[in-house]
Each structure stands twice: as structure tokens, then as C-alpha cells.
Scaffold this motif. Sequence first.
Motif, PDB file in Angstrom:
ATOM      1  N   PRO A 207       0.928  -1.099   0.109  1.00 31.18           N
ATOM      2  CA  PRO A 207       0.189  -0.184  -0.191  1.00 31.18           C
ATOM      3  C   PRO A 207       0.658   1.322   0.028  1.00 31.18           C
ATOM      4  N   GLU A 208       0.341   2.363  -0.821  1.00 30.02           N
ATOM      5  CA  GLU A 208       1.219   3.503  -0.689  1.00 30.02           C
ATOM      6  C   GLU A 208       0.897   4.185   0.632  1.00 30.02           C
ATOM      7  N   SER A 209      -0.272   4.013   1.144  1.00 32.51           N
ATOM      8  CA  SER A 209      -0.679   4.641   2.500  1.00 32.51           C
ATOM      9  C   SER A 209      -1.393   3.588   3.349  1.00 32.51           C
ATOM     10  N   GLY A 210      -1.354   3.622   4.592  1.00 31.59           N
ATOM     11  CA  GLY A 210      -2.133   2.646   5.446  1.00 31.59           C
ATOM     12  C   GLY A 210      -1.708   1.558   5.618  1.00 31.59           C
ATOM     13  N   PHE A 211      -2.750   0.569   5.546  1.00 32.51           N
ATOM     14  CA  PHE A 211      -2.401  -1.054   5.788  1.00 32.51           C
ATOM     15  C   PHE A 211      -3.205  -2.027   4.790  1.00 32.51           C
ATOM     16  N   ILE A 212      -2.676  -2.980   4.515  1.00 28.44           N
ATOM     17  CA  ILE A 212      -3.321  -3.874   3.799  1.00 28.44           C
ATOM     18  C   ILE A 212      -3.095  -5.334   4.606  1.00 28.44           C
ATOM     19  N   ALA A 213      -4.269  -6.055   4.341  1.00 24.05           N
ATOM     20  CA  ALA A 213      -4.317  -7.529   4.856  1.00 24.05           C
ATOM     21  C   ALA A 213      -4.760  -8.376   3.730  1.00 24.05           C
ATOM     22  N   TYR A 214      -4.245  -9.429   3.770  1.00 19.06           N
ATOM     23  CA  TYR A 214      -4.566 -10.526   2.756  1.00 19.06           C
ATOM     24  C   TYR A 214      -4.175 -11.919   3.235  1.00 19.06           C
ATOM     25  N   TYR A 215      -4.719 -12.850   2.271  1.00 20.34           N
ATOM     26  CA  TYR A 215      -4.692 -14.209   2.564  1.00 20.34           C
ATOM     27  C   TYR A 215      -5.253 -15.067   1.302  1.00 20.34           C
ATOM     28  N   ALA A 216      -4.896 -16.188   1.127  1.00 24.54           N
ATOM     29  CA  ALA A 216      -5.131 -17.326   0.018  1.00 24.54           C
ATOM     30  C   ALA A 216      -6.232 -17.905   0.599  1.00 24.54           C
ATOM     31  N   ASP A 217      -7.173 -18.416  -0.271  1.00 25.19           N
ATOM     32  CA  ASP A 217      -8.513 -19.324  -0.091  1.00 25.19           C
ATOM     33  C   ASP A 217      -8.516 -20.457  -1.159  1.00 25.19           C
ATOM     34  N   LEU A 218      -8.128 -21.807  -0.580  1.00 24.79           N
ATOM     35  CA  LEU A 218      -8.117 -22.837  -1.629  1.00 24.79           C
ATOM     36  C   LEU A 218      -9.478 -23.625  -1.560  1.00 24.79           C
ATOM     37  N   GLY A 219      -9.918 -23.931  -2.689  1.00 25.27           N
ATOM     38  CA  GLY A 219     -11.227 -24.742  -2.956  1.00 25.27           C
ATOM     39  C   GLY A 219     -11.032 -26.027  -3.098  1.00 25.27           C
ATOM     40  N   TYR A 220     -11.713 -26.716  -2.333  1.00 23.31           N
ATOM     41  CA  TYR A 220     -11.840 -28.140  -2.415  1.00 23.31           C
ATOM     42  C   TYR A 220     -13.260 -28.757  -2.252  1.00 23.31           C
TER      43      TYR A 220
END
Length: 445
Positions: A411-424
Motif C-alpha cells: 500500500p502507498e498509505s495505510g495498511f493492507i491485509a491479505y490471505y489465500a483461499d483454496l477450494g476443495y
Amino acid sequence: MRFVGIGILTVLLGSAAWAAGKEVRAVPPDLANYVAKAEPEYAWTVEDVKELPGIKAWRLKLTSQVWQGITWSHDLLVVRPAEVSTEKVLLLNEGGSASMQKAMYAALLAGKIKAPVALLLGVPKQPLFDGKREDDLIAETFVRYLDSGDASWPLLFPMVKSVVKAMDTLQEFSRKEWEQPVQKFIVGGGSKRGWTTWLTAASDARVMAITPMVIDVLNMREQLTHQQRSLGGTSEQISPYTSRGLVPVPDTPRAESLWSMIDPWTYRERFTMPKLIVLGNNDRYWSTDALNLYWDALPGEKYISYTPNAGHDLTERDEAGKKLNADRAINNVSAFVRYQLTGKPLPKLAWKHGTEADGSLKLEVTADPAPKEARLWVARSDTKDFREARWSSQAIELKEGGPVTATVAKPESGFIAYYADLGYEIDGLPQWLCTQLRVAGAEEK
């Protein structure tokens, strides 16, 4: 559940205890002693039986114990589809009493998992002590322990025992009613009932797997410190504890003993059974990345099921805030249970968060078998408090034979949150298994 992150004190582990002819896992002595204590008033009766096409349901009345002179009675709903194995049962602990809605929920789950489902209700016994309920009631019992030193006061102890007695009851009941008596249990519950799930798993060897929901608070003292950093203070949802002087933790040996007794982190070496931790990404009770403070220390098989844009009720919401449904969480739990019932191994997942040379954020996941699909979920916030943030997703391209990889711009400012999701999928049930999430800020290197 309104709770808080507080302390962990290393304790000596007692030797294995034995009660009612069954093994109880060795646990710190106060919980173990309470669970093993004889309950002369323990009893159960069948109150009602109903048969519908392809399914049979029973309503039992259970007296689990007498605690502080108060008798704990529960409705125990049992639903069994026709022609299914009855050696393993999904046992959920909840509040309230028997209703048509709860019976239909049990029947829905039983149909999905193709096995018996039991709902233990009335956990905890409430209201008590001038009308107190839920966290106000738990806080009251914590204060009474601090005042008296009587280790039977913390409300989590009788809550755990009610689940243990429900397992006793279901085994006795099944020996009378079913050709295959129940041997093992998959135990679950939400919020403080998820808290109870963890502690029950630490206490009874009949628990073969657990699915604690929306209880993202193991390693409690560190969680409290992390909340201060992430949220700018403790969550407003834990006011029953802060208002009673329980948070911050009083600097006394008795207060340290209290939190060590009731923090599942204390018992983490016992959680070797398969675990599916079910969380809402927008749950106001916890820091967004609270799981990272205890995930690595959990032994054995473990899986994460995040529900994006869902709070403490695990119900997804659209961009306008309108409630949609809890299908994702229900299907993820049901699929996890099907794996336990069939003996089919769950996918093996491992992941690594990193930063590329250009500063972009990278997530790499190895999965065996490969997922049918994968998505990257991302949210942005001016601060590290993501509880009101909107989560959006994008498909991750799958490459045959390779890891699942995704990148996102810093991010250019502030914060980012992320994760991956795998489908089964298993037996027609969709399942999404997630990675840990990472929070990164513009100023971080």
C-alpha cells in the motif's frame, strides 16, 4: 463471545486421571479435578421421539452436575439419519433450549455430514446471580474466584463438564438405542462455546477432532497486548471484563493462576487431534490477525476457515451491509466432519509470506492435492484495525504441478491485509481452506 486476551502461566501437568471408567487427558489439576469429580445428581431421560422420512430425532433432558449449589439441566437434541454409522457423532454445544429452529439446524447438519448430530443446549446455565448472562456471568465467576480462591468458580469448568457429561449420556443412550454405540466425538461450538470446545478437547480422550468457532484468543496475555497495538485499545466487546477489573490482569499470583487455568494456550500440547478453526474476518471481538499469535504452536493437523465480510455470527454481508447467509461456514464445518468420518485425508497445505525485490507482497502456497480453484482476499485500512474493512477477492491462476502463488502491491498509505483461499470438495460439500493472513503497512520494509 466477549472475551479478552490475557495471561498464560506455565503450570505443572498432573498425571492422567480416571473417571467413570474412561480416560481423561492429563491437564493442569484444577480443570482435571473438576471434570473428574463425582456428580451424584447426574441423570438423563428421553423426553420426546420423532420419526420423519429418512431421519429420527430424540430430545433428552440431561442433568450434568450441581455447581455451587445450582443444578445444571440441559436439552440434548439428537438427530440420526437412517442407515448411517453411529460410532462417531458431531457434538455441538450451544446456549438456549430446545426449539424447532435448533432441531432443523441439527437435521440440516446431519444430512450434510451423513452421521448423527447432537446439540447440547443450556451451556452455560443462565441467568444467574441477579440476572447475569454470557460474559457478564463469566466475569462474575472470575471475580468470585479471585475473592475466594475456590478453583471451582470459573464458569468454564462447569461448561466443560456439561459437554463431558453429554458424551457420557450419548454413549449410554446409544448402547440402548443403536446397534453401534458411539465411540468418538467431533466437538464444536461458537464464541464462549468454542472456548469450551478447546478446554473439552484438553480434558477428554474421546474427542477425536474439534471445530472451535469465533474464539480467536488463545495466548491471552499476548492477545491483549496485540489488541492495544492493533485496535488502539482493547475491543469494546470485552467490557464485562474491563469493567470488573479483570483487564488489565491484576498483578497477583491468584489472577495469574485464573488465566492459566482457562486459557486454551496452557493446554496446547494436548491439541494433537485434527482442528478446523472457523473465524469471521470482520469479527469485532478480535484483532484481524489474532490467529498468528498461536497458530505455529498448535501441534498436529490444523486448518483455517475464514469467512470474509462476516462478523461474530459468521454471516456474510454485502457491500451495503445487508446480511446474506452463513452457508460458507456451515459447509466448511460439514466438509471437515466428513473427512473425519470417512478417514479420507484432508489436503496438506503449507504457505510462506514474503516481500519481492520491488516491494510487492508475495504469498506462496503448496497444496497436495492441488485445489480446484484459489482466490486471493484483500482488505485495506487506514489503521491496523480491519474490523470495518471490506474484503474483495480475485482468482489466482493455477499452474499444473506448481505452487499457488499470488502477489499484491504494497500500500502507498495505510495498511493492507491479505490471505489465500483454496477450494476443495468432499462428497458434494464445498470446502475453502485458508492460509494465515498477513497485515502489512506502507512504512514497513
